[in-house]
Design a protein around this motif. Structure first.
Motif, PDB file in Angstrom:
ATOM      1  N   UNK A 151       0.833  -1.212   0.000  1.00  0.00           N
ATOM      2  CA  UNK A 151       0.000   0.000   0.000  1.00  0.00           C
ATOM      3  C   UNK A 151       0.865   1.258   0.000  1.00  0.00           C
ATOM      4  N   UNK A 154       2.262   2.113  -3.436  1.00  0.00           N
ATOM      5  CA  UNK A 154       1.307   2.819  -4.298  1.00  0.00           C
ATOM      6  C   UNK A 154       1.117   4.254  -3.797  1.00  0.00           C
ATOM      7  N   UNK A 155       1.061   4.409  -2.470  1.00  0.00           N
ATOM      8  CA  UNK A 155       0.795   5.735  -1.897  1.00  0.00           C
ATOM      9  C   UNK A 155       1.913   6.727  -2.221  1.00  0.00           C
ATOM     10  N   UNK A 158       1.835   8.182  -5.845  1.00  0.00           N
ATOM     11  CA  UNK A 158       0.743   9.052  -6.311  1.00  0.00           C
ATOM     12  C   UNK A 158       1.347  10.357  -6.821  1.00  0.00           C
ATOM     13  N   UNK A 162       0.656  11.395  -1.965  1.00  0.00           N
ATOM     14  CA  UNK A 162      -0.542  11.314  -1.138  1.00  0.00           C
ATOM     15  C   UNK A 162      -0.308  12.241   0.055  1.00  0.00           C
TER      16      UNK A 162
END
Lengths: 205, 496
Positions: A151, A154-155, A158, A162
């Motif tokens: 996670x 992916x964060x 961004x 993020x």
């Protein structure tokens, strides 16, 4: 983030599902968190100071978490290795198949970098596979962290980053959950004399 | 009144959060009881005050500020969580006096029990009023950490198993939900909306129609699948019967009556915010699918002779399914049913769990087997169990009879006649199962009451039966006024 780091994170996650010794798994997890934080620091140029802070917190996770896990391992010594429900090759093949299936099924998530998208989803699924396939509570705890690293991958990727509030909040929550899970692992060990969760099967209907 | 909302929205979760430190300062177990209650009463008053403000606004738009969102649904959940949290705090001393803690002193265990309860309550109260999806996720995850410790509080092997299963499964589920949130954040960022505010409920709803449909669908599915684990919807409900049956009874009440519907409200808000992009047909199908699956999976277990708390746990599975169906149908009639069902289930289910306190004192074997003829042993406990079971089964004048009727009629009005028919069959079978438990467990044959048992839990349960039973009747009467009200019409247009 460089593809070498992303691939290293995947390989280290697969390492956690395969290895027998807890100490080796801790090293693999620490290295994975380190790869994640290096990748986040690479991305921090041109982003907000908050993102840089989040990247440094990730880096501290690569140090603090393995230390906490090592302390837990020392306090829950196993007289002998817990017998695995399936062999390492079966576990590896299962996790690999799950990750490949996810890559084939999940549509583009909008990041514009399919490699990172696929790797992040695969890491979450490998984390779940570790929880399912490994019997010791200790390894199930590692599975939760592997999924969380997916996670985080992916964060941090961004565009524009993020919100660091979310990243720091998620890290705080992870620290909370890991602390509670570590307390549980210790109590399970003191109750059963082993961390083998297969022995916790009294509740059935 | 609305000028108080920003202050109250901060005070409501802040009171138990700060108050969680107080029991740790207690010098004696009784001192921990007193400090726990000293925090619980003002917390409940503040929560009910905010709930009244939210509910009194009827059909007016939601109140929202920089970080909070207070609408009719928040009002319902605040009222439910405030009442159940207070009742749980009040009955906790009786549980703790009977409880033998193996690994630490009575003083230490009581202090941290109250601290964990208050932290759990703080997070629960914040969930329905938080105005941002990411913040809500953090709060839901925080409920896991606090309540997992409470589930395993008794320290016995079964409680450890239940607590560990609850912690691991719900954390994994919430990881999947977080993946959905990050996917949303990615697509908001690509559209130029960055930072925490991009995940405000209103910001997501306002931008949803412009987000890529496939990515939003992925986010929706991931969010719902993850939240379903925490709500306890079938087929990802495995932790629910174990955690509810092994947790201390006051905590079981909070888990079932407050935690499950609070997370369900989050799922409802996700549906409303993403519907412009994902499409109403898809979002409704997901809710109806989870709803039907939960009802049908629960029915066989409601027919079995299960220990009391385990029976109540499977009843929770059934009732979360009913609420999901109502939200999935989405008509004003069904939404009126949802509102009544959330409140009615909370009152009836918490009374059922509180009845477990005197029940287990009279008959410790009831922890592992179905009770029998409790009325012969303890009429007051039997009365509490009877009121709870009658209400949960949906026997008139239970408010759950009204709510289920409204939801099913709402389903037919929405064109889901077949789904409603299947649900009727499932609910009828569930009703018969609970009726069987009522006859066998409460009024069947049993052994006489052992001498010398303390009366304190019985006095508490008599008072709670009177209060919660009256509240159930009042709710049934109020529920009749809901269909057609502006309050329900507004909720049916979206819980934001």
């Amino acid at each position: 983030m460089s593809s070498v780091l992303v691939n290293a994170m995947l390989a280290l996650a697969l390492g956690v599902i395969v290895v027998r010794r807890r100490s080796v798994a801790i090293i693999a997890l620490g290295a994975q968190s380190l790869a994640l934080s290096i990748g986040a620091l690479q991305l921090s140029s041109g982003r907000s100071g908050g993102f840089l802070l989040a990247a440094f917190v990730l880096l501290s996770k690569a140090v603090v978490l393995p230390a906490l896990l090592y302390a837990l391992m020392r306090r829950t010594r196993e007289a002998r290795l817990v017998v695995a429900a399936s062999g390492p090759l079966v576990r590896l093949a299962g996790a690999g198949a799950l990750a490949l299936f996810a890559v084939a099924v999940v549509p583009p998530l909008g990041l514009g970098n399919t490699h990172i998208e696929h790797a992040a989803v695969a890491l979450v699924l490998i984390g779940i596979a570790i929880v399912v396939a490994r019997r010791p509570a200790f390894f199930q705890l590692l599975g939760l962290v592997v999924a969380e690293n997916g996670l985080s991958l992916l964060a941090v990727s961004v565009p524009g980053g993020l919100s660091y509030v979310i990243e720091l909040g998620a890290l705080f929550d992870l620290a909370l959950v890991v602390t509670v899970a570590a307390a549980f692992a210790q109590r399970i060990h003191s109750e059963l004399g082993t961390g083998d969760t297969e022995l916790l099967r009294a509740l059935r209907d | 009144m609305t000028s108080f909302v920003p202050i109250l929205a901060a005070v409501v979760p802040a009171l138990p959060l700060a108050g969680a430190l107080l029991p740790l300062l207690a010098r004696t177990p009784n001192g921990a009881d007193r400090l726990g209650l000293a925090v619980a009463f003002p917390t409940a008053v503040a929560a009910l005050w905010l709930a009244v403000i939210a509910l009194a606004r009827g059909g007016q738009p939601a109140l929202h500020g920089h970080w909070y969102l207070v609408d009719g649904a928040s009002g319902v959940l605040l009222a439910v969580t405030g009442v159940v949290g207070l009742c749980s705090a009040v009955v906790s001393p009786a549980y703790l006096r009977a409880h033998r803690h193996g690994s630490s002193s009575a003083h230490d265990s009581r202090s941290w029990y109250y601290s964990a309860l208050l932290l759990f309550w703080a997070a629960l109260l914040a969930v329905p009023i938080a105005g941002n999806l990411a913040v809500v996720w953090l709060l839901v995850e925080a409920t896991t950490a606090a309540s997992a410790l409470l589930v395993a509080f008794s320290g016995v092997r079964e409680a450890l198993e239940a607590g560990w299963k609850y912690l691991v499964l719900t954390t994994l589920g919430l990881s999947v939900a977080l993946l959905g949130i990050v996917v949303l954040a990615v697509n908001q960022a690509r559209a130029g909306r960055h930072g925490l505010s991009a995940l405000d409920w209103h910001a997501i709803q306002g931008a949803a129609h412009a987000l890529p449909a496939s990515a939003t669908l992925v986010a929706f599915v991931l969010l719902l699948a993850g939240l379903a684990t925490k709500i306890g919807w079938a087929p990802v409900h495995n932790w629910l019967p174990d955690a509810h049956s092994e947790a201390p009874a006051p905590i079981s009440a909070m888990l079932s009556a407050a935690l499950l519907p609070s997370v369900l409200l989050v799922a409802w808000r996700v549906k409303e915010t993403l519907e412009p992009s994902v499409g109403a047909a898809t979002t409704r199908a997901v809710f109806i699918g989870f709803g039907l699956a939960s009802i049908l999976v629960a029915v066989p277990f409601l027919w079995r002779a299960l220990p009391w708390k385990r029976l109540l746990a499977y009843s929770s599975l059934e009732h979360m399914g009913v609420i999901a169906l109502g939200i999935g149908f989405g008509t004003p009639l069904a939404i009126a049913g949802v509102v009544v069902h959330i409140a009615g289930h909370a009152l009836a289910k918490s009374l059922g769990f509180y009845a477990a306190l005197p029940l287990l004192q009279h008959d410790p074997a009831a922890a592992s087997q179905a009770p029998g003829g409790v009325a012969n042993v303890s009429p007051s406990t039997a009365a509490a169990m009877g009121v709870s079971l009658v209400a949960l089964a949906g026997l008139p004048p239970s408010p759950l009879f009204l709510s289920e009727l409204l939801i099913l009629l709402g389903g037919i009005a929405a064109g889901y006649a077949l789904v409603s028919a299947v649900a009727v069959i499932g609910l009828a079978l569930g009703f018969l199962g609970l009726l069987h438990a009522l006859i066998e467990g409460v009024v069947g044959e049993g052994t006489p009451r052992p001498r010398g048992l303390p009366r304190t839990p019985e006095r508490s349960i008599v008072a709670l039966t009177a209060i919660l039973g009256t509240a159930l009747l009042a709710l049934a009467a109020t529920g009749l006024l809901l269909p057609g009200s502006s309050f329900v019409e507004t909720l049916a247009r979206g819980v934001l």
